[in-house]
Structures are given as structure tokens and as C-alpha cells.
Design a protein around this motif. Structure first.
Motif, PDB file in Angstrom:
ATOM      1  N   MET A   1       0.951  -1.068   0.051  1.00 21.27           N
ATOM      2  CA  MET A   1      -0.163  -0.084  -0.054  1.00 21.27           C
ATOM      3  C   MET A   1       0.789   1.312   0.017  1.00 21.27           C
ATOM      4  O   MET A   1       1.854   1.259   0.953  1.00 21.27           O
ATOM      5  CB  MET A   1      -0.858  -0.119   1.444  1.00 21.27           C
ATOM      6  CG  MET A   1      -1.691   1.227   1.528  1.00 21.27           C
ATOM      7  SD  MET A   1      -2.541   1.187   2.943  1.00 21.27           S
ATOM      8  CE  MET A   1      -1.304   1.112   4.155  1.00 21.27           C
ATOM      9  N   GLN A   2       0.863   2.004  -0.917  1.00 20.96           N
ATOM     10  CA  GLN A   2       1.387   3.395  -0.864  1.00 20.96           C
ATOM     11  C   GLN A   2       0.657   4.454  -0.214  1.00 20.96           C
ATOM     12  O   GLN A   2      -0.513   4.854  -0.623  1.00 20.96           O
ATOM     13  CB  GLN A   2       1.677   3.789  -2.516  1.00 20.96           C
ATOM     14  CG  GLN A   2       2.642   4.996  -2.420  1.00 20.96           C
ATOM     15  CD  GLN A   2       3.204   5.197  -3.750  1.00 20.96           C
ATOM     16  OE1 GLN A   2       3.447   4.370  -4.481  1.00 20.96           O
ATOM     17  NE2 GLN A   2       3.275   6.454  -4.143  1.00 20.96           N
ATOM     18  N   CYS A   3       1.244   5.155   0.715  1.00 17.53           N
ATOM     19  CA  CYS A   3       0.901   6.234   1.279  1.00 17.53           C
ATOM     20  C   CYS A   3       1.646   7.550   1.131  1.00 17.53           C
ATOM     21  O   CYS A   3       2.943   7.601   0.839  1.00 17.53           O
ATOM     22  CB  CYS A   3       1.129   6.177   2.921  1.00 17.53           C
ATOM     23  SG  CYS A   3       0.097   4.721   3.381  1.00 17.53           S
ATOM     24  N   LEU A  45       0.130  -5.005   3.887  1.00 16.92           N
ATOM     25  CA  LEU A  45      -1.087  -5.038   4.504  1.00 16.92           C
ATOM     26  C   LEU A  45      -1.021  -6.552   5.016  1.00 16.92           C
ATOM     27  O   LEU A  45      -0.556  -7.571   4.457  1.00 16.92           O
ATOM     28  CB  LEU A  45      -2.083  -4.885   3.846  1.00 16.92           C
ATOM     29  CG  LEU A  45      -2.206  -3.563   3.180  1.00 16.92           C
ATOM     30  CD1 LEU A  45      -3.591  -3.300   2.182  1.00 16.92           C
ATOM     31  CD2 LEU A  45      -2.746  -2.639   4.709  1.00 16.92           C
ATOM     32  N   VAL A  72      -6.753   0.782   8.608  1.00 13.10           N
ATOM     33  CA  VAL A  72      -6.952   0.519   7.249  1.00 13.10           C
ATOM     34  C   VAL A  72      -7.880  -0.793   7.268  1.00 13.10           C
ATOM     35  O   VAL A  72      -7.323  -1.783   7.599  1.00 13.10           O
ATOM     36  CB  VAL A  72      -5.716   0.340   6.470  1.00 13.10           C
ATOM     37  CG1 VAL A  72      -5.926  -0.130   4.997  1.00 13.10           C
ATOM     38  CG2 VAL A  72      -4.762   1.414   6.739  1.00 13.10           C
ATOM     39  N   HIS A  74      -9.618  -3.813   4.976  1.00 12.75           N
ATOM     40  CA  HIS A  74      -9.304  -4.181   3.546  1.00 12.75           C
ATOM     41  C   HIS A  74      -9.611  -5.623   3.479  1.00 12.75           C
ATOM     42  O   HIS A  74      -9.950  -6.441   4.497  1.00 12.75           O
ATOM     43  CB  HIS A  74      -8.011  -4.289   3.348  1.00 12.75           C
ATOM     44  CG  HIS A  74      -6.915  -4.858   4.124  1.00 12.75           C
ATOM     45  ND1 HIS A  74      -6.607  -6.233   4.163  1.00 12.75           N
ATOM     46  CD2 HIS A  74      -6.362  -4.290   5.491  1.00 12.75           C
ATOM     47  CE1 HIS A  74      -5.827  -6.447   5.292  1.00 12.75           C
ATOM     48  NE2 HIS A  74      -5.681  -5.443   6.177  1.00 12.75           N
ATOM     49  N   HIS A  91      -5.289  -6.697  -2.447  1.00 17.24           N
ATOM     50  CA  HIS A  91      -5.983  -6.155  -1.207  1.00 17.24           C
ATOM     51  C   HIS A  91      -7.035  -5.087  -1.947  1.00 17.24           C
ATOM     52  O   HIS A  91      -6.661  -4.376  -2.496  1.00 17.24           O
ATOM     53  CB  HIS A  91      -5.337  -5.487  -0.133  1.00 17.24           C
ATOM     54  CG  HIS A  91      -4.370  -6.537   0.595  1.00 17.24           C
ATOM     55  ND1 HIS A  91      -4.820  -7.378   1.696  1.00 17.24           N
ATOM     56  CD2 HIS A  91      -3.219  -6.662   0.547  1.00 17.24           C
ATOM     57  CE1 HIS A  91      -3.947  -8.070   2.201  1.00 17.24           C
ATOM     58  NE2 HIS A  91      -2.813  -7.700   1.444  1.00 17.24           N
ATOM     59  N   ILE A  93      -8.827  -1.975  -0.252  1.00 14.80           N
ATOM     60  CA  ILE A  93      -9.084  -0.901   0.925  1.00 14.80           C
ATOM     61  C   ILE A  93     -10.617  -0.831   0.900  1.00 14.80           C
ATOM     62  O   ILE A  93     -11.001  -0.373  -0.101  1.00 14.80           O
ATOM     63  CB  ILE A  93      -8.312  -0.003   0.888  1.00 14.80           C
ATOM     64  CG1 ILE A  93      -6.807  -0.517   0.749  1.00 14.80           C
ATOM     65  CG2 ILE A  93      -8.562   0.743   2.255  1.00 14.80           C
ATOM     66  CD1 ILE A  93      -5.947   0.345   0.686  1.00 14.80           C
ATOM     67  N   SER A 118      -8.534   2.007  -4.250  1.00 13.53           N
ATOM     68  CA  SER A 118      -8.747   0.886  -3.059  1.00 13.53           C
ATOM     69  C   SER A 118      -7.993  -0.299  -3.491  1.00 13.53           C
ATOM     70  O   SER A 118      -7.753  -1.221  -2.596  1.00 13.53           O
ATOM     71  CB  SER A 118     -10.216   0.861  -3.216  1.00 13.53           C
ATOM     72  OG  SER A 118     -10.723   0.295  -4.428  1.00 13.53           O
ATOM     73  N   VAL A 120      -4.988  -2.670  -4.007  1.00 14.60           N
ATOM     74  CA  VAL A 120      -3.711  -2.715  -3.709  1.00 14.60           C
ATOM     75  C   VAL A 120      -2.938  -3.953  -4.486  1.00 14.60           C
ATOM     76  O   VAL A 120      -3.489  -5.060  -4.049  1.00 14.60           O
ATOM     77  CB  VAL A 120      -3.406  -2.656  -2.203  1.00 14.60           C
ATOM     78  CG1 VAL A 120      -1.730  -2.812  -1.971  1.00 14.60           C
ATOM     79  CG2 VAL A 120      -3.946  -1.568  -1.447  1.00 14.60           C
ATOM     80  N   ASN A 127      -2.250   4.910  -2.855  1.00 13.04           N
ATOM     81  CA  ASN A 127      -3.500   4.293  -2.294  1.00 13.04           C
ATOM     82  C   ASN A 127      -4.079   5.378  -1.260  1.00 13.04           C
ATOM     83  O   ASN A 127      -5.506   5.340  -1.202  1.00 13.04           O
ATOM     84  CB  ASN A 127      -3.199   3.023  -1.744  1.00 13.04           C
ATOM     85  CG  ASN A 127      -2.907   2.021  -2.645  1.00 13.04           C
ATOM     86  OD1 ASN A 127      -1.729   1.396  -2.613  1.00 13.04           O
ATOM     87  ND2 ASN A 127      -3.652   1.504  -3.710  1.00 13.04           N
TER      88      ASN A 127
END
Length: 138
Positions: A1-3, A45, A72, A74, A91, A93, A118, A120, A127
Motif C-alpha cells: 500500500m502506498q501512502c 497489509l 486500514v 481491507h 487487497h 481497501i 482502493s 492494492v 492508495n
């Protein structure tokens, strides 16, 4: 997951110069260790669960530190491509939210979070957007 990180005041991308570490709640694992000068980061995740509770530990050169929490939700989905490749888990989300500390503890905190994409998977795309509020210019 990229934040990816954004300034809450301007809604524009930002670079975090304070230290950020990320750990899963209730475990002694470190997912991101004392990262500085970052504008985005990747987090795994759980393959078997439907909620990740992630603790974001902020600290600065003045010795201040504080912890915010990112939740989070998912749905894990096993992914198989061929016999030559190991299976993986993608995933979807279904929701994100965060709790924040007081700016009196440390002058940087999560203001809000937003779900951008959403799905991943292997794609290197944003994301989650994490909007940070600061009383000090970054």
C-alpha cells in the motif's frame, strides 16, 4: 500500500523532514524505521486479516515525539498468475481513518486521511493520502 504525504493547509504534496517510524499495533515489528525527507512510503497489509492498525511514530530534533494511529480496513484476495510464480495477496481497501495526538505534544500530527485508490496490487500508485497539520513550517 502506498501512502503519500500532503500538507493539510494547502492540500499539496509535502516532504516530511521529521522522523517517521511505523509499527503494527500489538507487535514488535518495524515497518518503516526513522525515515526522513520522505513524501511517500510503502506499507504491507496483513494477508490473513481485514484490518491493520498502524502506529505512526513522529519525532523531531527538539526531542519531541508523538504517536498517531492509522486504521486500514481491507479485503485480502489471493492472486495466482502461473505455476512459475509464487502466489501473492492483493487487497481491496474498504476504509481508512486516523486518530491524532494534540499539537501541544508535538507540532506535527495527522489532520485527516483519504482513500485514493482502493486496489492494492503490484502497481506503484498512491492508495492513501495522509494530510499532516503542522504549527511549524516544513
Amino acid at each position: 500500500m502506498q501512502c503519500n504525504l500532503y500538507a493539510a493547509e494547502t492540500k499539496s504534496p509535502m516532504t516530511l523532514y521529521d522522523e517517521l517510524s511505523v509499527t503494527p499495533a500489538g507487535r514488535d515489528t518495524v515497518l518503516l524505521n526513522k525515515a526522513t525527507e520522505i513524501s511517500s512510503f510503502l506499507l504491507p497489509l496483513k494477508e490473513s486479516g481485514t484490518r491493520d492498525t498502524l502506529l505512526l511514530h513522529f519525532s523531531n530534533l527538539s526531542g519531541q515525539d508523538a504517536v498517531d494511529t492509522l486504521f486500514v480496513d481491507h479485503i485480502p484476495q489471493p492472486h495466482f498468475e502461473s505455476l512459475d510464480c509464487p502466489s501473492s495477496v492483493f487487497h481491496t481497501i474498504t476504509g481508512v481513518r486516523a486518530t491524532s495526538h494534540s499539537l501541544g505534544n508535538m507540532p506535527l500530527t495527522i489532520d485527516s486521511v483519504a482513500l485514493v485508490r482502493s486496489i492494492v496490487n503490484y502497481d506503484d500508485v498512491e492508495n492513501i493520502r495522509i494530510y499532516l497539520r503542522s504549527t511549524v513550517r516544513q
